[in-house]
Design a protein around this motif. Structure first.
Motif, short mmCIF file in Angstrom:
data_model
loop_
_atom_site.label_atom_id
_atom_site.label_comp_id
_atom_site.label_asym_id
_atom_site.label_seq_id
_atom_site.Cartn_x
_atom_site.Cartn_y
_atom_site.Cartn_z
N LEU A 130 0.84 -1.21 0.00
CA LEU A 130 0.00 0.00 0.00
C LEU A 130 0.87 1.25 0.00
O LEU A 130 0.66 2.17 -0.81
N ASN A 131 1.84 1.32 0.90
CA ASN A 131 2.71 2.50 0.97
C ASN A 131 3.53 2.68 -0.31
O ASN A 131 3.78 3.81 -0.73
N GLU A 132 3.93 1.58 -0.92
CA GLU A 132 4.63 1.67 -2.20
C GLU A 132 3.73 2.25 -3.28
O GLU A 132 4.15 3.12 -4.06
N ASN A 133 2.47 1.79 -3.31
CA ASN A 133 1.51 2.33 -4.29
C ASN A 133 1.27 3.82 -4.05
O ASN A 133 1.15 4.60 -5.01
N VAL A 134 1.18 4.21 -2.78
CA VAL A 134 0.96 5.61 -2.45
C VAL A 134 2.13 6.47 -2.92
O VAL A 134 1.95 7.52 -3.55
N THR A 135 3.35 6.03 -2.62
CA THR A 135 4.54 6.79 -3.01
C THR A 135 4.61 6.96 -4.53
O THR A 135 4.92 8.05 -5.04
N GLU A 136 4.32 5.88 -5.26
CA GLU A 136 4.35 5.94 -6.73
C GLU A 136 3.28 6.89 -7.27
O GLU A 136 3.53 7.65 -8.21
N SER A 137 2.11 6.85 -6.68
CA SER A 137 1.01 7.70 -7.17
C SER A 137 1.28 9.18 -6.88
O SER A 137 0.98 10.05 -7.72
N SER B 279 6.37 15.26 -2.56
CA SER B 279 6.81 13.89 -2.37
C SER B 279 6.21 13.33 -1.09
O SER B 279 5.99 14.06 -0.12
N TYR B 280 5.93 12.01 -1.11
CA TYR B 280 5.32 11.39 0.06
C TYR B 280 6.37 11.22 1.14
O TYR B 280 7.47 10.71 0.88
N ASN B 281 6.03 11.62 2.36
CA ASN B 281 6.97 11.54 3.47
C ASN B 281 6.76 10.26 4.27
O ASN B 281 7.63 9.41 4.33
N THR B 282 5.59 10.14 4.90
CA THR B 282 5.36 8.97 5.75
C THR B 282 3.88 8.78 6.01
O THR B 282 3.08 9.71 5.82
N THR B 283 3.53 7.58 6.44
CA THR B 283 2.17 7.28 6.90
C THR B 283 2.15 7.36 8.42
O THR B 283 2.89 6.63 9.09
N PHE B 284 1.32 8.22 8.96
CA PHE B 284 1.22 8.33 10.41
C PHE B 284 0.37 7.19 10.99
O PHE B 284 0.66 6.68 12.06
N HIS B 285 -0.70 6.85 10.26
CA HIS B 285 -1.63 5.87 10.82
C HIS B 285 -2.29 5.07 9.70
O HIS B 285 -2.87 5.63 8.79
N ASN B 286 -2.16 3.75 9.78
CA ASN B 286 -2.88 2.85 8.87
C ASN B 286 -4.17 2.40 9.54
O ASN B 286 -4.15 1.74 10.59
N GLY B 287 -5.30 2.78 8.95
CA GLY B 287 -6.59 2.31 9.41
C GLY B 287 -6.93 0.96 8.80
O GLY B 287 -6.12 0.34 8.09
N THR B 288 -8.16 0.51 9.07
CA THR B 288 -8.62 -0.79 8.60
C THR B 288 -9.87 -0.63 7.75
O THR B 288 -10.82 0.04 8.16
N VAL C 87 -4.45 4.05 4.29
CA VAL C 87 -3.80 5.21 4.91
C VAL C 87 -4.89 6.11 5.47
O VAL C 87 -5.68 6.67 4.71
N TRP C 88 -4.96 6.20 6.80
CA TRP C 88 -5.94 7.12 7.42
C TRP C 88 -5.39 8.54 7.40
O TRP C 88 -6.10 9.48 7.07
N ASN C 89 -4.13 8.69 7.77
CA ASN C 89 -3.47 9.99 7.60
C ASN C 89 -1.97 9.80 7.43
O ASN C 89 -1.40 8.81 7.88
N GLY C 90 -1.37 10.74 6.71
CA GLY C 90 0.06 10.72 6.42
C GLY C 90 0.56 12.13 6.19
O GLY C 90 -0.09 13.11 6.59
N SER C 91 1.71 12.25 5.54
CA SER C 91 2.26 13.59 5.29
C SER C 91 3.02 13.61 3.98
O SER C 91 3.52 12.58 3.51
N VAL C 92 3.10 14.80 3.40
CA VAL C 92 3.87 15.02 2.18
C VAL C 92 4.83 16.18 2.40
O VAL C 92 4.59 17.07 3.24
#
Length: 329
Positions: free
Chosen positions: A90-97, A120-129, A300-305
């Motif tokens: 998931l995080n790889e797909n997010v970074t590519e997108s 650019s994508y920095n990090t995922t703070f919280h992965n929800g379900t 990804v519930w929330n992250g940062s760029v």
């Protein structure tokens, strides 16, 4: 007797005195004009400089705002484009997108020649379900048979919800009622649905109740035998299919249960902020080879760029937090 000028000096003829006065007036006028030009030039330069700075500030603000909105849309799309993947995938797909969005954004600014920008994508703070029924079927429990009345999110697992979308297959929905009951922190909403005209109609009849009142009664028309219902926002895919939604009416945290789940058919997806690794372990993980009707997948519930803006007169860098569900960025 005619007396000469005092001191023995001779006076200037009157025509020469007039010429000197005229020349003096012209010199004074010229000085005034020159001074006015200098002052106006300084004022114009200062105003132009102020306007350029103001335009740069507006450009930076617009870039930051639009990049935040676009990033939220990208994250939302990536969260829902697949379900059978790990957190790392998931995080790889997010970074590519996000990188793809950045390429398009950079080209648009390069064409205008005004600034260099980068997202650019920095990090995922919280992965929800995400709880998802990816294939058509009745809304019954995956654990018990027949399991028509069951908790999707039990009171012991109550959580915030940011997405609740139904894709109803009207052809396999009956005239008997199905209930989706949602309880918030202090109130509840109950969604009652069934197929119109004794189970042969083209509409899904939907009524929404709180603990004591019928809040809404609407008929949602199908397209190709299907109807989209957004229970979180309170909207449907057809005209005149608007109703009280979870996000508008209830405060988190929520629990959700189903009654008569065999009376409604289709697909559905619920996104919660429950931590991925620790939540809803009673549901299997979604896999490409999975045959279970309801499974769980990370989002990804929330992250940062990281945002960068550079021009001839402005340099800006910021880490911007992006919340995908539940609130605006």
């Amino acid at each position: 007797m005619v007396t000469g000028p005092l001191g023995g000096e001779r006076s200037l003829p009157s025509d020469r005195r007039g010429q000197l006065l005229l020349i003096g007036a012209l010199v004074i006028a010229l000085v005034v004009v020159v001074l006015a030009m200098v002052v106006n030039t300084v004022l114009f330069t200062e105003n132009a400089g102020t306007e350029r700075v103001s335009a740069e500030v507006n450009g930076v603000d617009a870039f930051s705002f639009e990049a935040g909105k676009a990033t939220r849309s990208v994250l939302l799309r990536v969260n829902h484009e697949a379900h059978d993947r790990s957190v790392d995938q998931l995080n790889e797909n997010v970074t590519e997108s996000i990188a793809g969005y950045n390429e398009v954004l950079g080209r648009s600014h390069a064409m205008s020649g005004t600034a260099y920008v980068n997202v650019s994508y920095n990090t995922t703070f919280h992965n929800g379900t995400r709880l998802v029924q990816p294939s058509d079927g009745n809304f019954t429990s995956p654990h018990t048979a027949p399991g028509t009345n069951w908790p999707v999110i039990s009171p012991s697992n109550e959580t915030d919800v940011g997405w609740f979308l139904l894709n109803v297959n009207l052809r396999n929905t009956t005239a008997d009622h199905a209930w989706i009951n949602t309880s918030g922190s202090s109130e509840g909403l109950n969604f009652r649905m069934n197929r119109s005209d004794g189970g042969d109609g083209n509409n899904l009849s939907l009524a929404v109740y709180n603990s004591s009142t019928n809040l809404d009664s609407v008929n949602c028309t199908s397209t190709g035998g299907r109807i989209l219902l957004d229970l979180y926002e309170g909207t449907g895919s057809s005209e005149n299919c608007s109703f009280t939604g979870i996000g508008e009416y209830l405060d988190p945290k929520y629990d959700i249960s189903l009654e008569g789940g065999d009376n409604v058919a289709g697909k559905y997806s619920i996104v919660t902020d429950s931590t991925w690794n620790a939540s809803f372990t009673s549901f299997d993980r979604c896999r490409a080879t999975s045959t279970v009707p309801l499974c769980r997948s990370p989002v990804v519930w929330n992250g940062s760029v990281d945002l960068t803006y550079q021009s001839a007169t402005a340099q800006y860098a910021q880490q911007r937090n992006v919340t995908v569900y539940g609130e605006e960025t």
